[in-house]
Enzyme design. Structure first.
Site, PDB file in Angstrom:
ATOM      1  N   CYS A 101       1.712 -87.745  14.030  1.00 29.18           N
ATOM      2  CA  CYS A 101       3.012 -87.234  13.611  1.00 29.18           C
ATOM      3  C   CYS A 101       4.107 -88.041  14.305  1.00 29.18           C
ATOM      4  CB  CYS A 101       3.153 -85.747  13.943  1.00 29.18           C
ATOM      5  SG  CYS A 101       3.057 -85.386  15.715  1.00 29.18           S
ATOM      6  N   CYS A 104       4.146 -88.128  18.112  1.00 30.31           N
ATOM      7  CA  CYS A 104       3.223 -89.075  18.746  1.00 30.31           C
ATOM      8  C   CYS A 104       3.879 -90.450  18.864  1.00 30.31           C
ATOM      9  CB  CYS A 104       1.933 -89.180  17.936  1.00 30.31           C
ATOM     10  SG  CYS A 104       0.966 -87.659  17.842  1.00 30.31           S
ATOM     11  N   ASP A 506     -29.053 -83.840  -9.310  1.00 31.72           N
ATOM     12  CA  ASP A 506     -30.428 -84.015  -8.872  1.00 31.72           C
ATOM     13  C   ASP A 506     -30.675 -83.016  -7.739  1.00 31.72           C
ATOM     14  OD1 ASP A 506     -32.987 -85.252  -8.458  1.00 31.72           O
ATOM     15  OD2 ASP A 506     -32.099 -86.268  -6.735  1.00 31.72           O
ATOM     16  N   ASP A 684     -29.033 -89.454  -5.947  1.00 27.12           N
ATOM     17  CA  ASP A 684     -29.075 -90.313  -4.761  1.00 27.12           C
ATOM     18  C   ASP A 684     -30.254 -91.269  -4.743  1.00 27.12           C
ATOM     19  OD1 ASP A 684     -31.167 -88.442  -4.203  1.00 27.12           O
ATOM     20  OD2 ASP A 684     -30.979 -88.937  -2.076  1.00 27.12           O
ATOM     21  N   ASP A 688     -32.770 -92.040  -9.977  1.00 29.14           N
ATOM     22  CA  ASP A 688     -31.545 -91.546 -10.601  1.00 29.14           C
ATOM     23  C   ASP A 688     -30.715 -92.663 -11.212  1.00 29.14           C
ATOM     24  OD1 ASP A 688     -32.103 -88.894  -9.833  1.00 29.14           O
ATOM     25  OD2 ASP A 688     -31.250 -89.245  -7.849  1.00 29.14           O
TER      26      ASP A 688
END
Length: 795
Positions: A101, A104, A506, A684, A688
């Site tokens: 922010c 900071c 899947d 994954d 697939d």
């Protein structure tokens, strides 16, 4: 609120007063000595307003800040690439993740200015960049970065001085052009106002001409310096023999300025300097706002660069530790990562550890990784140091791969954007023809107004809003998806994801954790448990199948060969010369399929294994959120009916499909598409890849097979499935914003062009209307940078 009171208040909530982490004891105010020391220094320096002003907690401070570990920042090779000499000082740009922010940035600026020898500091909370200039005779770069680290802002190197200098020069030049255009526009409008108010033509001609010549002097640098990007762009478009927005902008500006010069010299009745300078100023403002949207979208690349630490702790052969540049690491090195530090390379853990992977996955919660598991560069150690063996460095790390994917996604030109550009080009051509017709008509009707009306027409109808409508929205959406940990790989991804009606998951590795465990083993006569596991492990580990984790790794002398993967059935091969199969019962042992994994020779069974793969913790929340978005959730798995149905019941997924081969999954998707459904597929594994390629839009898990990722439109980093409904929500909002932008651009031109052609709009008012239209389009696109709301998913 004072710093002490802020500390006490925050501690009362069980959170560290400095970094916001959980407190080890309820009586503490800080989670560790590092945060306590940082807070004490802030109070002693009189900077405790930071705690009152900040919007988010600071980064955690490592309690083991050894000054010696920063000495490498002073090495010549670091300075050669990242430090530049300016006057008598040295200058560099640092990156930090902790600057969350404006407070900071304020704290870093004030804190570094207190360091002896620091000449200037510029901290930007938006980009996370800190530019520091220092006197090398009085201090060293290591002292500066040590102060930042001591406050919880771990520094890292930017992309090199050349890139930083180029970025800074471009930004400063753009700001200078905008400033000159703004000053010129104000002065030109003041002088033009005096001429407009001369209703009765009572101003002496000498005074009128004086005002015009002064306006000429004011407007010339605006047109030819501030407006040079448009002039150069028009020249480039003419070289490429294509009409574009810059042709119209430069043509209108030069026409207004040139005609005004002619009228000034010959003492004509009208000049249009104000329209020329207003046009340039307002267009530059719109263009800078659009560039800001693109910078916000590309901030993820900087975030990834920021995660590459400059140095690493490498163990020597004698057990001692040395601090080396990250690029000096090679596979096989043993490195240590201290608490809060960033992992510099990909590697295998040598002991269990708690790791934060927010940069890679978008998930801020730390995860437990066991010894032997992979940890990727860009992760950070939490609560305890970690040791690991390096497996990949530099461009071979997953972090570098992510950076390349992000850059590829941002460089894409989706079909919608290309179509928008093509429409804009044709619109410009049609507009030029219209302008000629309008000019000739006014020459016949009222010659004294022909040039003014034509100029207003060209200015007000400039297709800036049309040209910005799609790119601004897509750039902002890409940035938002990157922050979610979702990377787009194809140009159709967003459009098709927004249109999805069905989503097919899947099971193994997607809805489940992908870490199966062995729960039961049944053996044939004469087969020992150890031998059965060894044979099964040899086949599974050699094939790289996801089920391999359920079986122990075989001894080096047990070798599987002649492996053949039979999709949807199992694996065949030889182990120690013995032909074996593992997979479904009919394939491996000529038995009736019962959902278990069988080991056999194709005719006789040797062993039967039951495995369990737990559902992902957020799978149910993701499915519910997808349902709330009106998507039909489906599951297609190669697993047996029992486990598939059990998971479907737990996740409230209707009509799951079990024992699906890759061809059956693809056929299922094709059947849905034939019924008019738009199908999104999530998977994954290697199996697939065909269905991921055949679906309307596909999402691959980030830890899945590379082939599946290459076949997908999007890659989901990490393990959180709730990112999928969030990504769909972003895609739908993007589609809405693009439609709004295109509708506005069309409506604006439908209304504005007839008004201008009828002579009801002055050139300066036309410039104002055109710029307002462009700003509205870009501002609407920037709304996508705000997180949306998905039912059942926390923002």
């Amino acid at each position: 609120m004072s710093g002490a009171l802020a500390s006490a208040t925050t501690a009362a909530t069980g959170m560290c007063a400095h970094c916001g982490d959980a407190l080890p004891r309820a009586t503490d105010s800080f989670c560790c000595e590092g945060c306590a020391a940082a807070s004490a220094w802030i109070r002693e320096a009189g900077l405790d307003d930071y705690y009152r002003l900040r919007d988010a907690p600071a980064g955690r401070v490592s309690p083991e800040l050894d000054p010696a570990q920063f000495d490498l920042w002073d090495r010549p090779e670091i300075h050669a690439e990242h430090v530049v000499s300016r006057d008598d000082n040295l200058e560099t740009t640092l990156l930090t993740d902790g600057m969350r922010c404006a407070a900071c940035a304020w704290l870093i600026d004030r804190a570094l200015h207190r360091e002896a020898g620091v000449a200037s500091v510029s901290a930007n909370a938006v980009t996370g960049r800190v530019r520091v200039a220092w006197d090398p005779a009085r201090t060293r770069l290591s002292h500066v970065v040590q102060r930042m680290a001591a406050l919880g802002y771990a520094p890292s190197l930017a992309t090199g001085t050349a890139a930083e200098d180029a970025r800074r020069r471009t930004r400063n030049r753009d700001l200078l052009r905008l400033g000159i255009a703004g000053l010129g526009a104000m002065q030109a409008m003041m002088l033009a106002e005096a001429l407009y108010l001369d209703f009765n033509a009572s101003m002496p001609l000498a005074t009128r001409d004086f005002f015009r010549w002064i306006t000429l002097l004011v407007s010339t640098p605006v047109v030819f310096y501030a407006g040079w990007p448009f002039i150069f762009g028009a020249w480039r478009e003419w070289r490429l023999r294509r009409l574009g927005m810059d042709t119209l902008v430069a043509g209108s500006t030069l026409l207004a300025w040139g005609a005004s010069v002619v009228e000034t010299v010959r003492g004509g009745p009208h000049v249009w300097y104000d329209a020329a300078v207003m046009f340039v100023f307002l267009l530059l403002g719109a263009r800078m706002l659009e560039q800001r949207a693109r910078r916000m979208a590309s901030a993820q690349v900087d975030t990834l660069a920021r995660a590459r630490p400059a140095f690493a702790l490498r163990e020597r052969a004698d057990g001692s530790v040395e601090n080396v540049p990250t690029h000096a690491l090679v596979p096989g090195d043993i490195i240590g990562v201290s608490v809060g530090a960033v992992v510099p390379a990909d590697g295998v853990l040598l002991a269990d550890a708690l790791v934060e992977e927010s940069l890679l996955t978008g998930e801020s919660a730390p995860v437990t990784r066991e010894a032997g598991q992979l940890v990727y560069a860009g992760s950070s150690a939490r609560h305890q140091p970690l040791r690991m063996r390096v497996t990949g460095t530099g461009a071979a790390t997953r972090l570098s791969e992510l950076a390349r994917l992000v850059e590829h996604a941002q460089a894409m030109r989706p079909a919608l954007a290309v179509t928008g550009e093509r429409i804009a080009h044709r619109f410009v051509a049609a507009l030029l023809v219209t302008a000629v017709v309008v000019y000739l008509g006014w020459q016949w009707h009222a010659p004294e107004r022909a040039l003014e009306v034509t100029l207003a027409l060209l200015v007000i109808s400039c297709p800036c809003a049309l040209a910005l409508a799609v790119p601004a929205a897509l750039a902002t959406a890409q940035g938002q998806l990157s922050r979610l940990g979702v990377l787009t790989l194809t140009d159709r991804a967003l459009d098709r994801l927004a249109a999805a009606t069905d989503i097919v998951f899947d099971k193994t590795g997607t809805l489940t954790m992908g870490r199966p465990s062995l729960v039961r083993t049944d053996l044939a006569d004469g087969v020992t448990p150890a031998r059965a596991l060894e044979l099964a492990g040899a086949l599974e580990h050699a094939s790289g199948h996801p089920l391999a984790t359920a079986f122990p790794s075989p001894r080096p002398c047990v070798i599987a060969s002649e492996l053949v993967r039979v999709p949807g059935q199992g694996i065949a091969g030889r182990v120690d010369g013995q032909p074996l199969r593992i997979g479904q019962a009919p394939f491996a042992a000529n038995r009736v399929d019962d959902g278990a994994i069988w080991l056999g020779d194709g005719h006789h069974a040797l062993a039967r294994f039951e495995v369990h793969d737990a559902a992902r913790p957020d799978a149910l929340a993701a499915v519910e959120s997808l349902g709330a978005l009106d998507l039909t959730v489906r599951m297609a798995s190669g697993d047996a009916e029992g486990p598939v149905d059990a998971l479907a019941r737990a996740l409230a997924i209707a009509s799951p499909a079990s024992r699906q081969s890759p061809e059956a999954k693809l056929a299922m998707v094709r059947a849905l598409q034939a019924g008019g459904r738009v199908v999104a597929m999530v998977g994954d594994g290697l199996n697939d890849a065909p269905v991921l390629g055949g679906a309307d839009v596909s999402i691959a898990m980030g830890r899945g097979a590379p082939l599946a990722q290459r076949a997908a439109d999007l890659v989901l980093q990490g393990d959180s499935l709730v990112r999928i409904p969030q990504a769909i929500e972003v895609a739908r909002r993007t589609r809405t914003v693009i439609r709004q932008n295109l509708a506005w651009a069309l409506a604006y031109n439908v209304i504005a062009i007839p008004l201008a052609a009828a002579g009801l709009v002055t050139p300066w008012l036309a410039a104002l209307g055109m710029a307002a239209s462009s700003l509205l389009v870009v501002g609407n696109a920037l709304r996508l940078s705000r997180p949306g709301r998905v039912p059942g998913v926390a923002a």
